[in-house]
Motif scaffolding. Sequence first.
Motif, short mmCIF file in Angstrom:
data_model
loop_
_atom_site.label_atom_id
_atom_site.label_comp_id
_atom_site.label_asym_id
_atom_site.label_seq_id
_atom_site.Cartn_x
_atom_site.Cartn_y
_atom_site.Cartn_z
N MET A 1 0.90 -1.32 0.03
CA MET A 1 -0.01 -0.07 0.17
C MET A 1 0.89 1.13 0.07
SD MET A 1 -2.97 1.11 2.64
CE MET A 1 -3.91 -0.25 2.37
N ALA A 2 0.61 2.22 -0.83
CA ALA A 2 1.30 3.60 -1.01
C ALA A 2 1.16 4.32 0.34
CB ALA A 2 0.85 4.26 -2.05
N PRO A 3 2.39 4.84 0.91
CA PRO A 3 2.11 5.60 2.04
C PRO A 3 1.42 6.72 2.16
CG PRO A 3 4.32 5.92 1.08
CD PRO A 3 3.56 5.13 0.22
N ARG A 4 0.74 6.99 3.29
CA ARG A 4 0.09 8.41 3.20
C ARG A 4 0.77 9.39 4.19
NH1 ARG A 4 -4.74 10.25 1.54
NH2 ARG A 4 -5.46 12.17 2.59
N LEU A 5 0.88 10.84 3.63
CA LEU A 5 2.00 11.51 4.27
C LEU A 5 1.00 12.63 5.18
CD1 LEU A 5 4.33 12.66 1.44
CD2 LEU A 5 4.25 10.61 2.88
N LEU A 6 1.60 13.10 6.14
CA LEU A 6 1.05 14.31 7.15
C LEU A 6 1.95 15.39 7.20
CD1 LEU A 6 -1.13 15.70 8.77
CD2 LEU A 6 0.03 14.45 10.89
N VAL A 7 1.55 16.67 6.42
CA VAL A 7 2.63 17.76 6.21
C VAL A 7 2.26 18.83 7.10
CG1 VAL A 7 3.73 18.89 4.75
CG2 VAL A 7 3.14 16.76 3.87
N PHE A 8 3.19 19.16 8.05
CA PHE A 8 3.14 20.45 8.54
C PHE A 8 3.80 21.53 7.67
CE2 PHE A 8 2.37 17.38 11.93
CZ PHE A 8 1.41 17.86 12.53
N GLY A 9 3.20 22.58 7.52
CA GLY A 9 3.94 23.53 6.50
C GLY A 9 3.44 24.86 6.63
N ASP A 10 4.26 25.99 5.92
CA ASP A 10 3.89 27.13 5.86
C ASP A 10 3.36 27.56 4.78
OD1 ASP A 10 5.97 27.19 4.33
OD2 ASP A 10 7.39 27.76 5.96
N SER A 11 3.26 28.76 4.23
CA SER A 11 2.64 28.98 3.10
C SER A 11 3.47 28.55 1.73
CB SER A 11 2.37 30.57 2.77
OG SER A 11 3.72 31.14 2.95
N LEU A 12 4.55 28.33 1.87
CA LEU A 12 5.41 27.53 0.86
C LEU A 12 4.83 26.30 0.46
CD1 LEU A 12 8.96 28.28 1.82
CD2 LEU A 12 7.89 29.74 0.38
N SER A 13 3.99 25.74 1.25
CA SER A 13 3.48 24.50 0.96
C SER A 13 2.02 24.39 -0.01
CB SER A 13 3.07 23.68 2.31
OG SER A 13 4.22 23.57 3.01
N PHE A 14 1.64 25.81 0.09
CA PHE A 14 0.07 25.84 -0.59
C PHE A 14 0.24 27.16 -1.49
CE2 PHE A 14 -0.38 27.61 3.58
CZ PHE A 14 -1.10 29.01 3.39
N HIS A 15 1.22 27.80 -1.48
CA HIS A 15 1.12 29.11 -2.34
C HIS A 15 2.00 28.88 -3.54
CE1 HIS A 15 1.32 33.43 -2.92
NE2 HIS A 15 0.95 33.82 -2.05
N GLY A 16 1.28 29.07 -4.73
CA GLY A 16 1.83 28.95 -6.01
C GLY A 16 2.45 30.02 -6.76
N SER B 1 14.11 27.69 3.26
CA SER B 1 14.28 28.22 1.80
C SER B 1 14.89 29.71 2.04
CB SER B 1 12.82 28.38 1.12
OG SER B 1 12.94 28.81 -0.06
N VAL B 2 14.96 30.24 0.77
CA VAL B 2 15.74 31.45 0.57
C VAL B 2 14.61 32.53 -0.03
CG1 VAL B 2 17.95 30.50 0.19
CG2 VAL B 2 16.18 30.97 -1.77
N HIS B 3 14.99 33.77 0.06
CA HIS B 3 14.17 34.81 -0.72
C HIS B 3 14.84 35.98 -1.12
CE1 HIS B 3 14.05 38.21 2.17
NE2 HIS B 3 14.33 37.29 3.16
N ASN C 1 7.50 33.32 -7.54
CA ASN C 1 6.44 34.10 -7.41
C ASN C 1 7.20 35.71 -7.48
OD1 ASN C 1 4.61 35.95 -5.81
ND2 ASN C 1 3.16 34.19 -5.89
N PRO C 2 6.31 36.47 -7.88
CA PRO C 2 6.91 38.04 -8.05
C PRO C 2 6.87 38.60 -6.75
CG PRO C 2 4.94 37.54 -9.60
CD PRO C 2 5.19 36.41 -8.78
N ASP C 3 6.60 37.78 -5.48
CA ASP C 3 6.90 38.48 -4.28
C ASP C 3 8.11 38.21 -3.79
OD1 ASP C 3 6.77 35.87 -3.53
OD2 ASP C 3 4.88 35.85 -2.28
N GLY C 4 8.92 37.33 -4.56
CA GLY C 4 10.33 37.02 -4.18
C GLY C 4 10.64 36.09 -2.96
N MET C 5 9.51 35.45 -2.63
CA MET C 5 9.45 34.43 -1.71
C MET C 5 8.84 32.95 -2.02
SD MET C 5 7.94 34.50 2.24
CE MET C 5 8.97 36.15 2.56
N HIS C 6 7.68 32.99 -2.52
CA HIS C 6 6.97 31.83 -2.89
C HIS C 6 7.45 31.44 -4.38
CE1 HIS C 6 4.31 33.64 0.20
NE2 HIS C 6 4.43 32.36 0.59
N TRP C 7 7.13 30.20 -4.70
CA TRP C 7 7.70 29.46 -5.80
C TRP C 7 6.74 29.14 -6.90
CZ3 TRP C 7 8.39 24.87 -2.08
CH2 TRP C 7 9.51 25.07 -0.99
N GLY C 8 7.21 29.26 -7.88
CA GLY C 8 6.50 28.87 -9.22
C GLY C 8 6.50 27.12 -9.25
#
Length: 242
Positions: A1-16, A162-164, A211-218
Amino acid sequence: MAPRLLVFGDSLSFHGPDGPLAADDARLWPNIAAEALGGGGMDLVAGFGWTARDAWWSLIGDPRVWADLHHVDAVVLAVGSMDTLPSPLPTYLRTGLRYLRPDPLRRVVRKTYLAAQPRLAIALRGRPAVLPSKLTVHYLDTAVGALRVLRPELPIFGILPSVHRSDAYGRVHTARAGAAAAIAAWGRRADVPLLDLGAVVGDHVLSGRGNPDGMHWGWEGHASVGVEMARLMAPVLRPAAT
Protein backbone atom coordinates in the motif's frame (compact mmCIF):
# COMPACT_ATOMS: atom_id res chain seq x y z
CA MET A 1 0.00 0.00 0.00
CA ALA A 2 1.34 3.45 -0.91
CA PRO A 3 2.26 5.62 2.10
CA ARG A 4 0.04 8.50 3.20
CA LEU A 5 1.81 11.67 4.36
CA LEU A 6 1.01 14.25 7.03
CA VAL A 7 2.73 17.53 6.21
CA PHE A 8 3.04 20.46 8.61
CA GLY A 9 3.90 23.52 6.55
CA ASP A 10 3.88 27.24 6.00
CA SER A 11 2.65 29.09 2.91
CA LEU A 12 5.43 27.55 0.83
CA SER A 13 3.34 24.38 0.98
CA PHE A 14 0.20 25.87 -0.60
CA HIS A 15 1.18 29.12 -2.35
CA GLY A 16 1.84 28.99 -6.08
CA PRO A 17 3.11 31.50 -8.64
CA ASP A 18 -0.17 33.48 -8.56
CA GLY A 19 -1.35 33.08 -4.98
CA PRO A 20 -2.59 30.56 -2.40
CA LEU A 21 -4.36 27.39 -3.50
CA ALA A 22 -6.47 24.60 -2.03
CA ALA A 23 -4.36 21.91 -0.38
CA ASP A 24 -5.46 19.27 -2.88
CA ASP A 25 -4.03 21.09 -5.92
CA ALA A 26 -1.91 18.46 -7.66
CA ARG A 27 0.76 21.01 -8.59
CA LEU A 28 1.75 21.73 -4.98
CA TRP A 29 4.91 20.02 -3.78
CA PRO A 30 3.33 17.90 -0.98
CA ASN A 31 0.96 16.33 -3.52
CA ILE A 32 3.80 15.83 -6.00
CA ALA A 33 5.81 14.05 -3.31
CA ALA A 34 2.87 11.86 -2.32
CA GLU A 35 2.22 10.95 -5.94
CA ALA A 36 5.88 10.11 -6.53
CA LEU A 37 5.76 7.78 -3.52
CA GLY A 38 2.91 5.79 -5.00
CA GLY A 39 -0.15 8.03 -4.76
CA GLY A 40 -1.15 7.28 -1.18
CA GLY A 41 -2.29 10.85 -0.60
CA MET A 42 -1.38 13.70 1.71
CA ASP A 43 -2.93 15.70 4.54
CA LEU A 44 -1.66 19.28 4.88
CA VAL A 45 -1.74 21.25 8.12
CA ALA A 46 -0.39 24.72 7.36
CA GLY A 47 -0.90 28.46 7.55
CA PHE A 48 0.55 31.75 6.37
CA GLY A 49 3.75 32.61 8.21
CA TRP A 50 3.76 29.40 10.23
CA THR A 51 6.90 28.69 12.21
CA ALA A 52 8.06 25.60 14.05
CA ARG A 53 6.14 26.92 17.04
CA ASP A 54 2.88 27.03 15.07
CA ALA A 55 3.42 23.43 13.95
CA TRP A 56 3.88 22.39 17.58
CA TRP A 57 0.75 24.27 18.65
CA SER A 58 -1.18 22.52 15.88
CA LEU A 59 0.17 19.13 16.90
CA ILE A 60 -1.02 19.54 20.48
CA GLY A 61 -4.17 21.58 19.86
CA ASP A 62 -5.87 20.43 16.65
CA PRO A 63 -8.08 17.33 17.00
CA ARG A 64 -7.95 16.82 13.22
CA VAL A 65 -4.20 16.25 13.56
CA TRP A 66 -4.78 13.74 16.35
CA ALA A 67 -7.08 11.81 14.03
CA ASP A 68 -4.71 12.02 11.06
CA LEU A 69 -1.86 10.59 13.12
CA HIS A 70 -3.71 7.26 13.35
CA HIS A 71 -3.78 6.88 9.57
CA VAL A 72 -0.56 8.31 8.11
CA ASP A 73 2.69 6.52 7.32
CA ALA A 74 5.10 9.47 7.61
CA VAL A 75 5.24 13.05 8.89
CA VAL A 76 7.03 15.96 7.25
CA LEU A 77 7.82 18.99 9.42
CA ALA A 78 8.16 21.46 6.53
CA VAL A 79 8.48 24.47 8.81
CA GLY A 80 11.42 26.67 9.72
CA SER A 81 11.69 28.93 6.68
CA MET A 82 9.46 31.69 8.06
CA ASP A 83 11.33 31.55 11.36
CA THR A 84 14.33 33.12 9.63
CA LEU A 85 12.61 36.21 8.22
CA PRO A 86 13.37 39.66 9.68
CA SER A 87 10.81 40.77 12.25
CA PRO A 88 11.46 44.36 13.40
CA LEU A 89 8.42 44.13 15.68
CA PRO A 90 8.20 41.33 18.26
CA THR A 91 5.94 38.55 17.00
CA TYR A 92 3.20 39.19 19.55
CA LEU A 93 2.92 42.82 18.42
CA ARG A 94 3.21 42.09 14.70
CA THR A 95 0.58 39.35 14.73
CA GLY A 96 -1.58 41.42 17.06
CA LEU A 97 -2.07 44.16 14.48
CA ARG A 98 -5.02 42.24 13.04
CA TYR A 99 -6.92 42.66 16.29
CA LEU A 100 -6.74 46.46 16.38
CA ARG A 101 -10.09 48.26 16.32
CA PRO A 102 -11.72 50.24 14.87
CA ASP A 103 -11.01 48.98 11.36
CA PRO A 104 -9.70 52.32 9.98
CA LEU A 105 -7.06 52.39 12.74
CA ARG A 106 -6.04 48.80 11.99
CA ARG A 107 -5.64 49.56 8.29
CA VAL A 108 -3.52 52.66 8.93
CA VAL A 109 -1.26 50.93 11.44
CA ARG A 110 -0.81 47.85 9.24
CA LYS A 111 -0.05 49.97 6.16
CA THR A 112 2.49 51.98 8.13
CA TYR A 113 4.22 48.87 9.44
CA LEU A 114 4.37 47.19 6.05
CA ALA A 115 5.94 50.31 4.58
CA ALA A 116 8.50 50.49 7.39
CA GLN A 117 9.32 46.77 7.51
CA PRO A 118 11.82 46.60 4.60
CA ARG A 119 13.63 49.73 5.78
CA LEU A 120 13.84 48.41 9.32
CA ALA A 121 15.01 45.00 8.07
CA ILE A 122 17.89 46.68 6.27
CA ALA A 123 18.71 49.06 9.12
CA LEU A 124 18.69 46.26 11.71
CA ARG A 125 20.45 43.82 9.34
CA GLY A 126 17.67 41.28 9.55
CA ARG A 127 17.56 41.13 13.32
CA PRO A 128 15.62 40.06 15.20
CA ALA A 129 14.27 37.12 13.25
CA VAL A 130 10.69 35.91 13.57
CA LEU A 131 11.92 33.05 15.76
CA PRO A 132 15.45 32.54 17.11
CA SER A 133 17.09 29.37 15.81
CA LYS A 134 17.35 28.04 19.37
CA LEU A 135 13.55 28.13 19.65
CA THR A 136 13.06 26.68 16.17
CA VAL A 137 15.17 23.69 17.17
CA HIS A 138 13.37 23.46 20.52
CA TYR A 139 9.92 23.25 18.93
CA LEU A 140 11.05 20.82 16.24
CA ASP A 141 12.67 18.59 18.83
CA THR A 142 9.64 18.72 21.12
CA ALA A 143 7.35 17.83 18.21
CA VAL A 144 9.50 14.89 17.20
CA GLY A 145 9.66 13.68 20.78
CA ALA A 146 5.89 13.78 21.10
CA LEU A 147 5.37 12.01 17.78
CA ARG A 148 7.78 9.25 18.76
CA VAL A 149 5.94 8.71 22.03
CA LEU A 150 2.63 8.44 20.20
CA ARG A 151 3.92 6.35 17.29
CA PRO A 152 7.49 5.17 17.76
CA GLU A 153 7.66 3.55 14.32
CA LEU A 154 6.49 6.66 12.40
CA PRO A 155 9.16 8.07 10.01
CA ILE A 156 9.68 11.83 10.42
CA PHE A 157 11.33 14.21 7.96
CA GLY A 158 12.13 17.92 7.97
CA ILE A 159 13.59 20.77 5.95
CA LEU A 160 16.35 23.33 5.99
CA PRO A 161 15.01 26.87 5.37
CA SER A 162 14.25 28.22 1.94
CA VAL A 163 15.68 31.48 0.55
CA HIS A 164 14.02 34.72 -0.56
CA ARG A 165 14.57 37.95 -2.48
CA SER A 166 11.46 39.65 -1.14
CA ASP A 167 11.24 43.43 -1.24
CA ALA A 168 8.82 43.20 1.68
CA TYR A 169 11.81 42.20 3.83
CA GLY A 170 14.37 44.44 2.16
CA ARG A 171 15.85 41.34 0.49
CA VAL A 172 17.59 40.71 3.81
CA HIS A 173 18.00 37.14 5.07
CA THR A 174 20.93 37.18 7.45
CA ALA A 175 19.35 34.76 9.94
CA ARG A 176 19.08 31.88 7.47
CA ALA A 177 22.68 30.62 7.60
CA GLY A 178 22.74 30.27 11.38
CA ALA A 179 19.29 28.71 11.50
CA ALA A 180 20.16 26.21 8.77
CA ALA A 181 23.30 25.17 10.63
CA ALA A 182 21.40 24.76 13.91
CA ILE A 183 18.60 22.74 12.29
CA ALA A 184 21.10 20.56 10.41
CA ALA A 185 22.93 19.77 13.65
CA TRP A 186 19.63 18.96 15.34
CA GLY A 187 18.57 16.72 12.43
CA ARG A 188 21.72 14.65 12.86
CA ARG A 189 21.19 14.33 16.61
CA ALA A 190 17.50 13.50 16.31
CA ASP A 191 17.93 11.20 13.30
CA VAL A 192 15.52 13.26 11.19
CA PRO A 193 16.42 13.39 7.46
CA LEU A 194 16.26 16.95 6.13
CA LEU A 195 15.69 18.38 2.66
CA ASP A 196 17.68 21.56 2.02
CA LEU A 197 15.12 23.83 0.38
CA GLY A 198 17.75 26.47 -0.29
CA ALA A 199 19.76 24.02 -2.37
CA VAL A 200 16.69 22.80 -4.26
CA VAL A 201 14.95 26.10 -5.07
CA GLY A 202 17.69 28.66 -4.47
CA ASP A 203 18.34 29.37 -8.13
CA HIS A 204 14.62 29.26 -8.92
CA VAL A 205 13.84 31.93 -6.33
CA LEU A 206 16.90 34.15 -6.56
CA SER A 207 16.81 34.29 -10.36
CA GLY A 208 13.25 35.64 -10.23
CA ARG A 209 11.53 32.59 -11.73
CA GLY A 210 9.28 32.11 -8.71
CA ASN A 211 6.38 34.18 -7.43
CA PRO A 212 6.80 37.95 -8.00
CA ASP A 213 6.76 38.42 -4.22
CA GLY A 214 10.31 37.00 -4.18
CA MET A 215 9.50 34.36 -1.59
CA HIS A 216 7.01 31.80 -2.89
CA TRP A 217 7.67 29.41 -5.74
CA GLY A 218 6.54 28.85 -9.27
CA TRP A 219 5.49 25.42 -10.50
CA GLU A 220 9.09 24.60 -11.39
CA GLY A 221 10.03 25.09 -7.73
CA HIS A 222 7.12 23.00 -6.44
CA ALA A 223 7.99 20.21 -8.86
CA SER A 224 11.64 20.19 -7.78
CA VAL A 225 10.82 20.13 -4.07
CA GLY A 226 8.19 17.43 -4.50
CA VAL A 227 10.54 15.16 -6.43
CA GLU A 228 13.45 15.72 -4.05
CA MET A 229 11.30 15.20 -0.95
CA ALA A 230 10.04 11.90 -2.38
CA ARG A 231 13.64 10.90 -3.15
CA LEU A 232 14.63 11.66 0.47
CA MET A 233 11.70 9.70 1.88
CA ALA A 234 11.64 6.71 -0.44
CA PRO A 235 14.50 4.67 1.10
CA VAL A 236 12.82 4.85 4.50
CA LEU A 237 9.24 4.27 3.38
CA ARG A 238 9.58 1.66 0.66
CA PRO A 239 11.01 -1.14 2.81
CA ALA A 240 8.10 -0.75 5.22
CA ALA A 241 5.58 -0.69 2.40
CA THR A 242 7.14 -3.77 0.84
